[in-house]
Scaffold this motif. Structure first.
Motif, PDB file in Angstrom:
ATOM      1  N   CYS A 442      37.981  36.547  43.587  1.00 11.58           N
ATOM      2  CA  CYS A 442      36.946  36.380  43.073  1.00 11.58           C
ATOM      3  C   CYS A 442      36.827  35.290  41.918  1.00 11.58           C
ATOM      4  CB  CYS A 442      36.434  37.767  42.115  1.00 11.58           C
ATOM      5  SG  CYS A 442      37.763  37.976  40.635  1.00 11.58           S
ATOM      6  N   GLN A 443      38.054  34.404  41.997  1.00 15.40           N
ATOM      7  CA  GLN A 443      37.919  33.197  41.168  1.00 15.40           C
ATOM      8  C   GLN A 443      38.216  33.145  39.703  1.00 15.40           C
ATOM      9  OE1 GLN A 443      38.942  30.328  42.888  1.00 15.40           O
ATOM     10  NE2 GLN A 443      38.929  31.595  44.771  1.00 15.40           N
ATOM     11  N   THR A 444      37.919  34.320  39.301  1.00 16.31           N
ATOM     12  CA  THR A 444      38.064  34.806  37.660  1.00 16.31           C
ATOM     13  C   THR A 444      39.216  34.068  37.019  1.00 16.31           C
ATOM     14  OG1 THR A 444      37.032  36.861  38.036  1.00 16.31           O
ATOM     15  CG2 THR A 444      38.419  36.352  36.027  1.00 16.31           C
ATOM     16  N   VAL A 445      39.396  33.449  36.294  1.00 16.40           N
ATOM     17  CA  VAL A 445      40.506  32.916  35.701  1.00 16.40           C
ATOM     18  C   VAL A 445      41.061  33.889  34.791  1.00 16.40           C
ATOM     19  CG1 VAL A 445      41.216  31.170  33.648  1.00 16.40           C
ATOM     20  CG2 VAL A 445      39.443  30.777  34.933  1.00 16.40           C
ATOM     21  N   ILE A 446      42.550  33.937  35.293  1.00 17.08           N
ATOM     22  CA  ILE A 446      43.367  35.118  34.935  1.00 17.08           C
ATOM     23  C   ILE A 446      44.324  34.507  33.541  1.00 17.08           C
ATOM     24  CG2 ILE A 446      45.078  36.781  35.357  1.00 17.08           C
ATOM     25  CD1 ILE A 446      44.455  36.090  38.197  1.00 17.08           C
ATOM     26  N   ALA A 447      44.788  33.486  33.639  1.00 17.75           N
ATOM     27  CA  ALA A 447      45.673  32.859  32.556  1.00 17.75           C
ATOM     28  C   ALA A 447      45.570  31.407  32.723  1.00 17.75           C
ATOM     29  CB  ALA A 447      47.089  33.283  32.858  1.00 17.75           C
ATOM     30  N   ILE A 474      56.333  37.119  41.788  1.00 18.90           N
ATOM     31  CA  ILE A 474      55.391  37.269  40.451  1.00 18.90           C
ATOM     32  C   ILE A 474      55.843  35.879  39.563  1.00 18.90           C
ATOM     33  CG2 ILE A 474      55.595  39.832  40.428  1.00 18.90           C
ATOM     34  CD1 ILE A 474      57.626  39.728  38.376  1.00 18.90           C
ATOM     35  N   MET A 475      54.793  35.641  38.938  1.00 19.21           N
ATOM     36  CA  MET A 475      54.754  34.667  37.718  1.00 19.21           C
ATOM     37  C   MET A 475      54.596  35.353  36.434  1.00 19.21           C
ATOM     38  SD  MET A 475      51.444  32.643  38.801  1.00 19.21           S
ATOM     39  CE  MET A 475      51.969  32.069  40.722  1.00 19.21           C
ATOM     40  N   THR A 476      55.140  35.033  35.352  1.00 23.14           N
ATOM     41  CA  THR A 476      54.955  35.881  34.150  1.00 23.14           C
ATOM     42  C   THR A 476      54.190  35.252  33.044  1.00 23.14           C
ATOM     43  OG1 THR A 476      57.377  35.113  33.472  1.00 23.14           O
ATOM     44  CG2 THR A 476      56.939  37.066  34.364  1.00 23.14           C
ATOM     45  N   PHE A 477      53.488  35.833  32.203  1.00 18.02           N
ATOM     46  CA  PHE A 477      52.741  35.345  31.207  1.00 18.02           C
ATOM     47  C   PHE A 477      52.701  36.243  29.955  1.00 18.02           C
ATOM     48  CE2 PHE A 477      50.929  33.702  35.303  1.00 18.02           C
ATOM     49  CZ  PHE A 477      50.782  32.450  34.956  1.00 18.02           C
ATOM     50  N   TYR A 478      52.324  35.548  28.692  1.00 19.70           N
ATOM     51  CA  TYR A 478      52.583  36.655  27.644  1.00 19.70           C
ATOM     52  C   TYR A 478      51.290  37.246  27.387  1.00 19.70           C
ATOM     53  CZ  TYR A 478      50.615  33.271  24.345  1.00 19.70           C
ATOM     54  OH  TYR A 478      49.858  32.065  23.727  1.00 19.70           O
ATOM     55  N   LYS A 479      50.210  36.422  27.999  1.00 20.83           N
ATOM     56  CA  LYS A 479      48.782  36.804  27.798  1.00 20.83           C
ATOM     57  C   LYS A 479      48.149  36.842  29.014  1.00 20.83           C
ATOM     58  CE  LYS A 479      45.888  34.110  25.314  1.00 20.83           C
ATOM     59  NZ  LYS A 479      45.425  33.458  24.403  1.00 20.83           N
ATOM     60  N   ALA A 480      46.893  37.550  29.417  1.00 21.64           N
ATOM     61  CA  ALA A 480      46.041  37.539  30.603  1.00 21.64           C
ATOM     62  C   ALA A 480      44.957  37.971  30.238  1.00 21.64           C
ATOM     63  CB  ALA A 480      46.817  38.401  31.880  1.00 21.64           C
ATOM     64  N   ASN A 481      43.801  37.393  31.011  1.00 21.74           N
ATOM     65  CA  ASN A 481      42.369  37.758  30.754  1.00 21.74           C
ATOM     66  C   ASN A 481      41.773  38.744  31.843  1.00 21.74           C
ATOM     67  OD1 ASN A 481      42.491  35.662  28.413  1.00 21.74           O
ATOM     68  ND2 ASN A 481      42.208  34.223  29.954  1.00 21.74           N
ATOM     69  N   ASP A 482      40.922  39.073  31.609  1.00 25.24           N
ATOM     70  CA  ASP A 482      40.161  40.294  32.617  1.00 25.24           C
ATOM     71  C   ASP A 482      40.903  41.045  33.346  1.00 25.24           C
ATOM     72  OD1 ASP A 482      37.351  39.191  31.612  1.00 25.24           O
ATOM     73  OD2 ASP A 482      37.648  37.103  32.657  1.00 25.24           O
ATOM     74  N   ILE A 483      41.836  41.592  33.085  1.00 30.13           N
ATOM     75  CA  ILE A 483      42.609  42.436  33.803  1.00 30.13           C
ATOM     76  C   ILE A 483      42.573  44.036  33.059  1.00 30.13           C
ATOM     77  CG2 ILE A 483      45.079  43.217  34.453  1.00 30.13           C
ATOM     78  CD1 ILE A 483      45.650  40.122  34.426  1.00 30.13           C
ATOM     79  N   ALA A 484      42.527  44.748  34.047  1.00 29.60           N
ATOM     80  CA  ALA A 484      42.453  46.384  33.665  1.00 29.60           C
ATOM     81  C   ALA A 484      43.510  47.184  33.988  1.00 29.60           C
ATOM     82  CB  ALA A 484      41.135  46.987  34.295  1.00 29.60           C
ATOM     83  N   LEU A 485      43.967  48.042  33.229  1.00 26.46           N
ATOM     84  CA  LEU A 485      44.960  48.516  33.467  1.00 26.46           C
ATOM     85  C   LEU A 485      44.850  50.004  34.184  1.00 26.46           C
ATOM     86  CD1 LEU A 485      47.255  48.451  30.158  1.00 26.46           C
ATOM     87  CD2 LEU A 485      47.466  47.268  32.298  1.00 26.46           C
ATOM     88  N   SER A 486      45.923  50.509  35.085  1.00 27.81           N
ATOM     89  CA  SER A 486      45.578  51.507  36.005  1.00 27.81           C
ATOM     90  C   SER A 486      46.777  52.478  35.863  1.00 27.81           C
ATOM     91  CB  SER A 486      45.404  51.186  37.476  1.00 27.81           C
ATOM     92  OG  SER A 486      45.164  52.284  38.112  1.00 27.81           O
ATOM     93  N   CYS A 506      42.459  43.133  38.797  1.00 22.20           N
ATOM     94  CA  CYS A 506      41.548  42.435  38.318  1.00 22.20           C
ATOM     95  C   CYS A 506      40.103  43.138  37.918  1.00 22.20           C
ATOM     96  CB  CYS A 506      41.019  41.497  39.744  1.00 22.20           C
ATOM     97  SG  CYS A 506      39.664  40.308  39.000  1.00 22.20           S
ATOM     98  N   ALA A 507      39.778  42.863  36.809  1.00 25.27           N
ATOM     99  CA  ALA A 507      38.512  43.592  36.064  1.00 25.27           C
ATOM    100  C   ALA A 507      37.316  43.374  37.015  1.00 25.27           C
ATOM    101  CB  ALA A 507      38.381  43.243  34.481  1.00 25.27           C
ATOM    102  N   THR A 508      37.287  42.164  37.585  1.00 34.38           N
ATOM    103  CA  THR A 508      36.029  41.788  38.247  1.00 34.38           C
ATOM    104  C   THR A 508      36.109  42.374  39.664  1.00 34.38           C
ATOM    105  OG1 THR A 508      36.057  39.715  37.035  1.00 34.38           O
ATOM    106  CG2 THR A 508      34.753  39.792  38.977  1.00 34.38           C
ATOM    107  N   CYS A 509      37.029  42.244  40.371  1.00 29.16           N
ATOM    108  CA  CYS A 509      36.957  42.683  41.892  1.00 29.16           C
ATOM    109  C   CYS A 509      37.870  43.847  42.045  1.00 29.16           C
ATOM    110  CB  CYS A 509      37.325  41.461  42.834  1.00 29.16           C
ATOM    111  SG  CYS A 509      38.940  40.884  42.394  1.00 29.16           S
ATOM    112  N   GLU A 510      38.757  44.344  41.154  1.00 31.43           N
ATOM    113  CA  GLU A 510      39.399  45.716  41.240  1.00 31.43           C
ATOM    114  C   GLU A 510      40.907  45.489  41.937  1.00 31.43           C
ATOM    115  OE1 GLU A 510      37.101  48.944  42.145  1.00 31.43           O
ATOM    116  OE2 GLU A 510      36.245  48.715  39.955  1.00 31.43           O
TER     117      GLU A 510
END
Length: 542
Positions: A442-447, A474-486, A506-510
């Motif tokens: 979905c091209q959402t900016v994650i980090a 995997i690549m690791t980040f201390y902060k991420a955007n538009d992500i939902a936990l399951s 991904c909070a947009t396309c799941e």
């Protein structure tokens, strides 16, 4: 003694982390993180890679040791293999068991963990451990989807089985290491049901300090004796002050690789050249004046005349050199004499006398490019330090390609590139442009690049295997955007000792993007970080 103390400290930390795993600690559900806390965690992590312990060994603050992640301790104890194969010559054809891995690109020198549970692949490992022509060696090929079809990459990497463990249920835990690139010539399915392939080892080029075939047949400047014209002079931009250090650092690499004849071609005697300039006839002076009129400084557009101090040349009457006011013959001679006296001869000696300016040769000098790539890596990523391999451009190019946090398709492109210089050029371009990480679907900016957190001493990207045999890079980040936990946090089979994992979508396309790792003890820092799957990252990270 120092090494023993470091090993003892790491063993102590492992015991402490294992004790944490057995404690009945309630893992808090993490919904929001305050940016101030995240920044504090990041600063604490970057300040040291070892545990802070007081004199009485009471834990005040436990900083995660990034050297633990590459050990893949979640696989349990493993045994070293014995019959390893040495590197084979380029062009050699081998028949190997093949492992098709989705979302994984293996490079030479990179570590790849495997958990083998399917019967056909168990037979493949048995074959690899006992084969005579290439013992303990398998071939790894990236497989990817295009619509409903699977596609197979044409270039892969041999992997040497370094360690393995046979479990009670017959499955294998295996740790392999990339060896050499190969081209897949043909593939088939063995009678025992596992994929096999005939592969040809790629013959890697030797990194050169300068492209010898780029030199033209140019008469040394000292032999021209004033007979200059536009067809024999070499045009280039004047050296800037910011470029002087780069030229000085690269001079040794150029001189080492040049043959005596090339050195005579590429460099000339300065004193005799300067005498030629100042003792030339009237026609020579007129030609020099003409050249001056085409730029803001005498010799500013010639590689043989990159001698200026950076100030614009002015005539004595106040008119600029490109003005219409004529100059007397005496003034012209005085200007040349003044230029000769103020010339920095050391700077002059560094100027190439070939058909192309220095920056052109720098584009293909593997050692110069390796230094640029290492400097960029240090500036952007930081860990690990590249100083130990900066003088080995081929190894450095593969190392950066295996760890750079970009999509799997871009990394496959790097694997298929032939020529160390071309690979380093592409990596420099990627390091300069890499900024945003987007969802592939979905091209959402994650980090962003500034959010990157290196949790492994190997670098910001690494391969890990889950209990079902799926390998994830995997690549690791201390902060991420538009992500939902399951779901809830799980401590079992964690890739990072002392952390529990939660599925992150991904909070947009799941789409499942990766995981959130949270510390099982509040004293362990960083308290949390995100792991994003490279296979779910868009190609456009700009």
């Amino acid at each position: 003694m120092d090494d023993d103390r470091i090993l003892e400290r790491e063993r102590l930390q492992m015991e402490q982390i294992r004790e944490l795993d057995f404690e009945e600690l309630q893992v808090e559900e993490v919904e929001d993180f305050r940016e101030s806390d995240e920044d504090d965690d990041l600063a604490a992590f970057r300040s040291t890679s070892h545990t802070h312990l007081s004199e009485d060994l009471d834990v005040d603050e436990l900083i995660f040791n990034p050297t633990l992640a590459p050990l893949h301790t979640y696989l349990g104890e493993v045994e070293d293999t014995q019959n390893r194969i040495a590197f084979v010559d380029g062009g050699t054809i081998l028949k190997l068991p093949l492992f098709y891995l989705e979302g994984v690109v293996l490079f030479p020198e990179a570590t790849l963990p495997l958990r083998i549970i399917q019967s056909s692949f168990l037979a493949a490992i048995e074959r690899a451990l006992n084969q005579a022509n290439a013992p303990c060696t398998i071939g790894v090929i990236r497989v990817y989807r295009e619509g409903a079809q699977f596609k197979y990459a044409s270039v892969g990497t041999t992997a040497e089985i370094r360690q393995y463990r046979r479990l009670g249920d017959g499955s294998f835990n295996v740790i392999t290491r990339g060896q050499q690139r190969f081209r897949l010539k043909r593939r088939w399915t063995d009678v025992e049901g596992f994929p096999c392939g005939e592969v040809q080892i790629v013959e890697e080029d030797v990194p050169l300090r300068t492209p010898r075939d780029a030199f033209g047949k140019l008469v040394p400047v000292s032999n021209l004796r004033g007979r200059y014209n536009s067809s024999t002079m070499v045009l280039s931009a004047p050296l800037r002050d910011t470029d002087e250090q780069s030229v000085a650092n690269s001079e040794e690499s150029f001189e080492t690789a040049l043959s005596p004849s090339e050195k005579r071609l590429h460099y000339s005697v300065v004193d005799s050249t300067m005498d030629d300039w100042t003792s030339s006839d009237d026609d020579q002076v007129d030609r020099t004046s003409d050249i001056q009129s085409s730029g803001s400084h005498a010799f500013s557009s010639m590689s043989i005349g990159c001698l200026s101090s950076g100030q614009d040349y002015k005539e004595e009457d106040g008119q600029s050199a490109n003005g219409k006011t004529s100059i007397s013959q005496g003034q012209k001679q005085n200007n040349l004499t003044s230029l000769r006296k103020n010339t920095n001869l050391t700077r002059f000696r560094m100027v190439p006398r070939a058909f192309w300016p220095f920056w052109v040769y720098g584009m293909y000098d593997a050692y110069y490019l390796a230094q640029r790539a290492a400097d960029l890596w240090k500036q952007i990523v930081g860990v690990p330090n590249m100083d130990a391999i900066v003088n080995k451009p081929d190894i450095l190019s593969f190392f950066i390609a295996s760890k750079i946090p970009v999509s799997e398709s871009i990394r496959q492109e790097l694997l298929e590139l032939n020529g160390v210089s071309y690979r380093l050029q592409r990596e420099i371009e990627l390091l300069k442009s890499f900024d945003r990480v987007r969802c592939k679907h979905c091209q959402t900016v994650i980090a962003r690049r500034s959010d990157m957190l290196v949790m492994s001493s190997d670098g910001p990207l690494g391969a890990y295997v889950n209990p079902y045999g799926y390998v994830h890079e995997i690549m690791t980040f201390y902060k991420a955007n538009d992500i939902a936990l399951s779901g809830r946090a799980v401590k079992k089979d964690s890739w990072f000792p002392g952390y529990a994992w939660t599925i992150a979508n991904c909070a947009t396309c799941e789409t499942q993007l990766g995981w959130l790792f949270t510390a099982t003890n509040k004293k362990l820092k960083p308290s949390s970080f995100w792991a994003v799957r490279g296979s779910q990252v868009a190609d456009d990270n700009l």
